[in-house]
Structures are given as C-alpha cells and as structure tokens.
Design a protein around this motif. Structure first.
Motif, PDB file in Angstrom:
ATOM      1  N   ASP A  58       0.810  -1.218   0.000  1.00 13.60           N
ATOM      2  CA  ASP A  58       0.000   0.000   0.000  1.00 13.60           C
ATOM      3  C   ASP A  58       0.842   1.267   0.000  1.00 13.60           C
ATOM      4  OD1 ASP A  58       0.993  -0.255   2.529  1.00 13.60           O
ATOM      5  OD2 ASP A  58      -0.914   0.010   3.566  1.00 13.60           O
ATOM      6  N   GLY A  59       2.157   1.124  -0.169  1.00 13.61           N
ATOM      7  CA  GLY A  59       3.041   2.276  -0.266  1.00 13.61           C
ATOM      8  C   GLY A  59       3.586   2.778   1.045  1.00 13.61           C
ATOM      9  N   GLN A  60       3.233   2.134   2.179  1.00 15.27           N
ATOM     10  CA  GLN A  60       3.784   2.572   3.459  1.00 15.27           C
ATOM     11  C   GLN A  60       5.247   2.148   3.580  1.00 15.27           C
ATOM     12  OE1 GLN A  60       1.380   2.728   7.069  1.00 15.27           O
ATOM     13  NE2 GLN A  60      -0.205   1.561   5.981  1.00 15.27           N
ATOM     14  N   HIS A  61       5.997   2.943   4.311  1.00 11.94           N
ATOM     15  CA  HIS A  61       7.455   2.800   4.380  1.00 11.94           C
ATOM     16  C   HIS A  61       7.873   2.661   5.846  1.00 11.94           C
ATOM     17  CE1 HIS A  61      11.608   4.945   3.611  1.00 11.94           C
ATOM     18  NE2 HIS A  61      11.746   3.685   3.981  1.00 11.94           N
ATOM     19  N   ALA A  62       8.340   1.487   6.234  1.00  9.68           N
ATOM     20  CA  ALA A  62       8.811   1.255   7.601  1.00  9.68           C
ATOM     21  C   ALA A  62      10.314   1.483   7.655  1.00  9.68           C
ATOM     22  CB  ALA A  62       8.479  -0.167   8.045  1.00  9.68           C
ATOM     23  N   PHE A  63      10.757   2.372   8.545  1.00 12.36           N
ATOM     24  CA  PHE A  63      12.180   2.613   8.774  1.00 12.36           C
ATOM     25  C   PHE A  63      12.314   3.281  10.133  1.00 12.36           C
ATOM     26  CE2 PHE A  63      10.594   6.459   7.065  1.00 12.36           C
ATOM     27  CZ  PHE A  63      11.441   7.505   7.385  1.00 12.36           C
ATOM     28  N   TRP A  64      13.526   3.694  10.506  1.00 15.53           N
ATOM     29  CA  TRP A  64      13.794   4.133  11.874  1.00 15.53           C
ATOM     30  C   TRP A  64      12.912   5.291  12.329  1.00 15.53           C
ATOM     31  CZ3 TRP A  64      15.528   9.065  12.920  1.00 15.53           C
ATOM     32  CH2 TRP A  64      16.047   9.789  11.846  1.00 15.53           C
ATOM     33  N   ALA A  65      12.535   6.191  11.427  1.00 13.45           N
ATOM     34  CA  ALA A  65      11.721   7.343  11.810  1.00 13.45           C
ATOM     35  C   ALA A  65      10.224   7.061  11.746  1.00 13.45           C
ATOM     36  CB  ALA A  65      12.052   8.543  10.922  1.00 13.45           C
ATOM     37  N   HIS A  66       9.850   5.900  11.188  1.00 10.68           N
ATOM     38  CA  HIS A  66       8.432   5.545  11.046  1.00 10.68           C
ATOM     39  C   HIS A  66       8.303   4.031  11.230  1.00 10.68           C
ATOM     40  CE1 HIS A  66       4.599   5.156   8.474  1.00 10.68           C
ATOM     41  NE2 HIS A  66       4.265   5.763   9.601  1.00 10.68           N
ATOM     42  N   PRO A  67       8.524   3.538  12.452  1.00  7.14           N
ATOM     43  CA  PRO A  67       8.598   2.090  12.651  1.00  7.14           C
ATOM     44  C   PRO A  67       7.263   1.362  12.639  1.00  7.14           C
ATOM     45  CG  PRO A  67       8.937   3.226  14.725  1.00  7.14           C
ATOM     46  CD  PRO A  67       8.874   4.290  13.673  1.00  7.14           C
ATOM     47  N   ALA A  68       6.175   2.044  13.011  1.00  6.42           N
ATOM     48  CA  ALA A  68       4.878   1.370  13.123  1.00  6.42           C
ATOM     49  C   ALA A  68       3.963   1.783  11.988  1.00  6.42           C
ATOM     50  CB  ALA A  68       4.229   1.706  14.465  1.00  6.42           C
ATOM     51  N   LEU A  69       3.502   0.815  11.194  1.00  6.88           N
ATOM     52  CA  LEU A  69       2.624   1.082  10.068  1.00  6.88           C
ATOM     53  C   LEU A  69       1.168   0.835  10.456  1.00  6.88           C
ATOM     54  CD1 LEU A  69       4.664  -0.645   7.193  1.00  6.88           C
ATOM     55  CD2 LEU A  69       4.925   1.661   8.155  1.00  6.88           C
ATOM     56  N   THR A  70       0.255   1.523   9.783  1.00  7.52           N
ATOM     57  CA  THR A  70      -1.160   1.353  10.081  1.00  7.52           C
ATOM     58  C   THR A  70      -1.704   0.027   9.570  1.00  7.52           C
ATOM     59  OG1 THR A  70      -1.793   2.509   8.047  1.00  7.52           O
ATOM     60  CG2 THR A  70      -1.548   3.846  10.045  1.00  7.52           C
ATOM     61  N   ASN A  71      -0.959  -0.656   8.688  1.00  7.41           N
ATOM     62  CA  ASN A  71      -1.404  -1.950   8.162  1.00  7.41           C
ATOM     63  C   ASN A  71      -0.978  -3.126   9.041  1.00  7.41           C
ATOM     64  OD1 ASN A  71       1.336  -2.317   7.560  1.00  7.41           O
ATOM     65  ND2 ASN A  71       1.090  -1.673   5.435  1.00  7.41           N
ATOM     66  N   GLY A  72      -0.402  -2.841  10.201  1.00  6.86           N
ATOM     67  CA  GLY A  72      -0.009  -3.891  11.135  1.00  6.86           C
ATOM     68  C   GLY A  72       1.445  -4.295  11.057  1.00  6.86           C
ATOM     69  N   GLY A  73       2.183  -3.817  10.086  1.00  5.56           N
ATOM     70  CA  GLY A  73       3.603  -4.134   9.982  1.00  5.56           C
ATOM     71  C   GLY A  73       4.440  -3.120  10.744  1.00  5.56           C
ATOM     72  N   GLY A  74       5.691  -3.457  10.928  1.00  7.28           N
ATOM     73  CA  GLY A  74       6.569  -2.504  11.586  1.00  7.28           C
ATOM     74  C   GLY A  74       7.844  -3.135  12.085  1.00  7.28           C
ATOM     75  N   LEU A  75       8.723  -2.269  12.560  1.00  5.20           N
ATOM     76  CA  LEU A  75       9.983  -2.702  13.141  1.00  5.20           C
ATOM     77  C   LEU A  75       9.703  -3.082  14.593  1.00  5.20           C
ATOM     78  CD1 LEU A  75      12.244   0.085  11.617  1.00  5.20           C
ATOM     79  CD2 LEU A  75      12.236  -2.316  10.979  1.00  5.20           C
ATOM     80  N   ASP A  76       9.419  -4.358  14.818  1.00  6.75           N
ATOM     81  CA  ASP A  76       8.951  -4.784  16.138  1.00  6.75           C
ATOM     82  C   ASP A  76      10.048  -4.826  17.177  1.00  6.75           C
ATOM     83  OD1 ASP A  76       8.848  -8.437  15.903  1.00  6.75           O
ATOM     84  OD2 ASP A  76      10.380  -7.010  15.340  1.00  6.75           O
ATOM     85  N   ALA A  77      11.291  -4.893  16.748  1.00  3.00           N
ATOM     86  CA  ALA A  77      12.421  -4.827  17.682  1.00  3.00           C
ATOM     87  C   ALA A  77      13.469  -3.937  17.058  1.00  3.00           C
ATOM     88  CB  ALA A  77      12.975  -6.220  17.966  1.00  3.00           C
ATOM     89  N   ASP A  78      13.066  -2.717  16.773  1.00  5.01           N
ATOM     90  CA  ASP A  78      13.890  -1.784  16.018  1.00  5.01           C
ATOM     91  C   ASP A  78      15.098  -1.354  16.833  1.00  5.01           C
ATOM     92  OD1 ASP A  78      14.768   0.104  14.193  1.00  5.01           O
ATOM     93  OD2 ASP A  78      13.500   1.670  15.022  1.00  5.01           O
ATOM     94  N   THR A  79      16.273  -1.380  16.208  1.00  2.00           N
ATOM     95  CA  THR A  79      17.487  -0.981  16.913  1.00  2.00           C
ATOM     96  C   THR A  79      18.063   0.295  16.328  1.00  2.00           C
ATOM     97  OG1 THR A  79      18.737  -2.499  15.513  1.00  2.00           O
ATOM     98  CG2 THR A  79      18.120  -3.282  17.690  1.00  2.00           C
ATOM     99  N   VAL A  80      17.207   1.313  16.141  1.00  6.96           N
ATOM    100  CA  VAL A  80      17.718   2.608  15.713  1.00  6.96           C
ATOM    101  C   VAL A  80      18.625   3.194  16.785  1.00  6.96           C
ATOM    102  CG1 VAL A  80      15.667   3.070  14.342  1.00  6.96           C
ATOM    103  CG2 VAL A  80      15.766   3.899  16.666  1.00  6.96           C
ATOM    104  N   ASP A  81      18.582   2.670  17.977  1.00  8.69           N
ATOM    105  CA  ASP A  81      19.372   3.185  19.085  1.00  8.69           C
ATOM    106  C   ASP A  81      20.551   2.282  19.404  1.00  8.69           C
ATOM    107  OD1 ASP A  81      17.427   5.334  19.603  1.00  8.69           O
ATOM    108  OD2 ASP A  81      16.145   3.621  19.999  1.00  8.69           O
ATOM    109  N   GLY A  82      21.030   1.544  18.422  1.00  6.92           N
ATOM    110  CA  GLY A  82      22.175   0.686  18.639  1.00  6.92           C
ATOM    111  C   GLY A  82      22.425  -0.203  17.443  1.00  6.92           C
TER     112      GLY A  82
END
Length: 264
Positions: free
Chosen positions: A159-183
C-alpha cells in the motif's frame, strides 16, 4: 535528524562475572514452557548496548534476550546470537553484557549463543504457550559485522507505506517490532497479517557512531567493506516456513541498496 537522546548510555551493574561461562552467557529467556504474560519483563529497565531500547508502539510483544559474555564480548571476531535459526553478530557493552529485544511467535522457539569459532556456548529451547500472541508471517532481519556502523532496514509494503527508523509502526499492522535505531543490529521487521502485493526490502548505510554520538567519518570502520546479511522468513514456526538470505557489501556511508522485491 537523529535525536540527542541517542548518545551512548552505559549502565553499570554490580556483581556480574567478568568471564563468559555457559551459566551467564544466556540468562533470558528460559527454556521449557513459557507464557509471555507470566515471564515478559520488557517493561522493566534493562541494559541494551549501547543505547536504551525505545518502544514506539510496534514493540509491545517483545521479549528480552539477555546475558553476559565477559570482557572479550565486544571485540572482533564477534560471538553470534542464533534465534530460531537466524544468526546475527552479538555486540555487547564494555563488560560483555547484552540485552536484545525479539518478538517471538507462539509455538517452539530457540535461542543459542555461539563462540566466534562456531561452537555452541549455550542454547535454550522453549515453547511459547500463549496462542493469542501474533504469529509472524513475514519477518525481515538485517544484521551487519561492524558495531560502529549505523545501518538501517527499510521495507515498503504493497500500500506504499514505508517502515524505517523514523516511522517504525505502520497502520497496516507491519513494523519494526524490535527496532534498533538506538544501537547496532539486528533490525527486525514483521507482519502478522500481510497484505497481498509487492514488497520492497532496502538496506542503507546511514553513518557511524562512537562515544560522542553519530558521525560520518569513514575512517572509523573496522574493515574496508562491511558485510550485511538480510534474511527473509515466511510463515515462521509453521510447517510452511521458508527463508531466503542475502549478503550485501556496504562500501561507503550513504549507500542505499535494493535487496529484494517479492510478491506475497
């Protein structure tokens, strides 16, 4: 722009042994039958080298993997952490401690710590008995072999959503569930109810970091080429599980590589 609170925070814990032994190399999760509601301590203060984990809403189902590798844990060659068959370099603080978040699905899971020469230091097998926990259908794991490098995983959904460090949680249920933008890695994207369509997986060598925070000095790299490994896991912990792995060399800061496009 990255925020100043991502400056390295080292927490001193008293009484931890200096050398890695089987008993403390992997202290959590425990083996056997687990139920997340009874053993999940993710809301408690924990050390996450080299930065504190930030929960932006896509990480609520996480569990902590923790242990102590002793003084040698931070130096190359690295120990390896193998979660459900997926190996990633295991970085630690100066005293060898580590804490890494992971969103385990229900069913059988395994966590193993291996020495740099590939020997098993400790392994636990546990069964997540809470069937209400979301089961990852698509998981993308990105890891790399330079603990001074900040490398980012980017996933674009149908659907064109973009998951990355500044936008980890998507409205379609996807996302960086254990995002390590801080390490250091791994970066970990999951979807439990994937959309049908085309997915894109990208890797970006964003910059480096040290005691003074983020910077863009190429000379601080530990080797001329950083090796990143991106693993795609489909239908994890089921009889339909399959995985694909890609090795991508990262030669300079700012490099952006399209790793894989796939249809689901």
């Amino acid at each position: 722009m990255r925020h100043p609170h991502r400056i390295c925070l080292m927490l001193a814990l008293a009484g931890l042994p200096a050398l890695a032994q089987e008993g403390n190399a992997l202290t959590a999760p425990g083996g056997g039958w687990n139920r997340a509601g009874l053993v999940d301590k993710s809301q408690e203060l924990a050390v996450n080298y080299p930065y504190n984990l930030i929960d932006r809403g896509a990480q609520r189902g996480r569990r902590m993997i923790e242990g102590n590798l002793g003084k040698a844990g931070k130096k190359r060659p690295f120990h390896m952490l193998v979660v459900n068959g997926n190996p990633t370099p295991l970085y630690t603080d100066d005293d060898g401690r580590y804490a890494r978040a992971y969103a385990f699905g229900s069913g059988s899971n395994s966590v193993e710590v291996r020495t740099p020469d590939g020997k098993s230091l400790k392994r636990v097998q546990f069964y997540e008995a809470d069937r209400s926990r979301p089961q990852p259908v698509i998981r993308v794991i990105a890891a790399w072999d330079d603990n001074q490098a900040e490398v980012d995983l980017h996933v674009v959904t149908p659907d064109g959503q973009h998951a990355f460090w500044a936008h980890p949680a998507l409205t379609n249920g996807g996302g960086l569930d254990a995002d390590t933008v801080d390490g250091p890695g791994p970066e970990n994207f999951t979807m439990t109810s994937p959309q049908r369509g085309l997915y894109q997986v990208w890797i970006n060598y964003w910059g480096n970091f040290g005691g003074d925070g983020y910077h863009f000095d190429e000379a601080t790299r530990q080797r001329p080429i950083i090796t990143s490994r991106i693993t795609l896991v489909f239908n994890e912990n089921t009889t339909k599980e399959r995985r694909e792995s890609f090795v991508v060399p990262l030669r300079r800061i700012g490099e952006l590589t399209l790793v894989k496009t796939f249809k689901f």
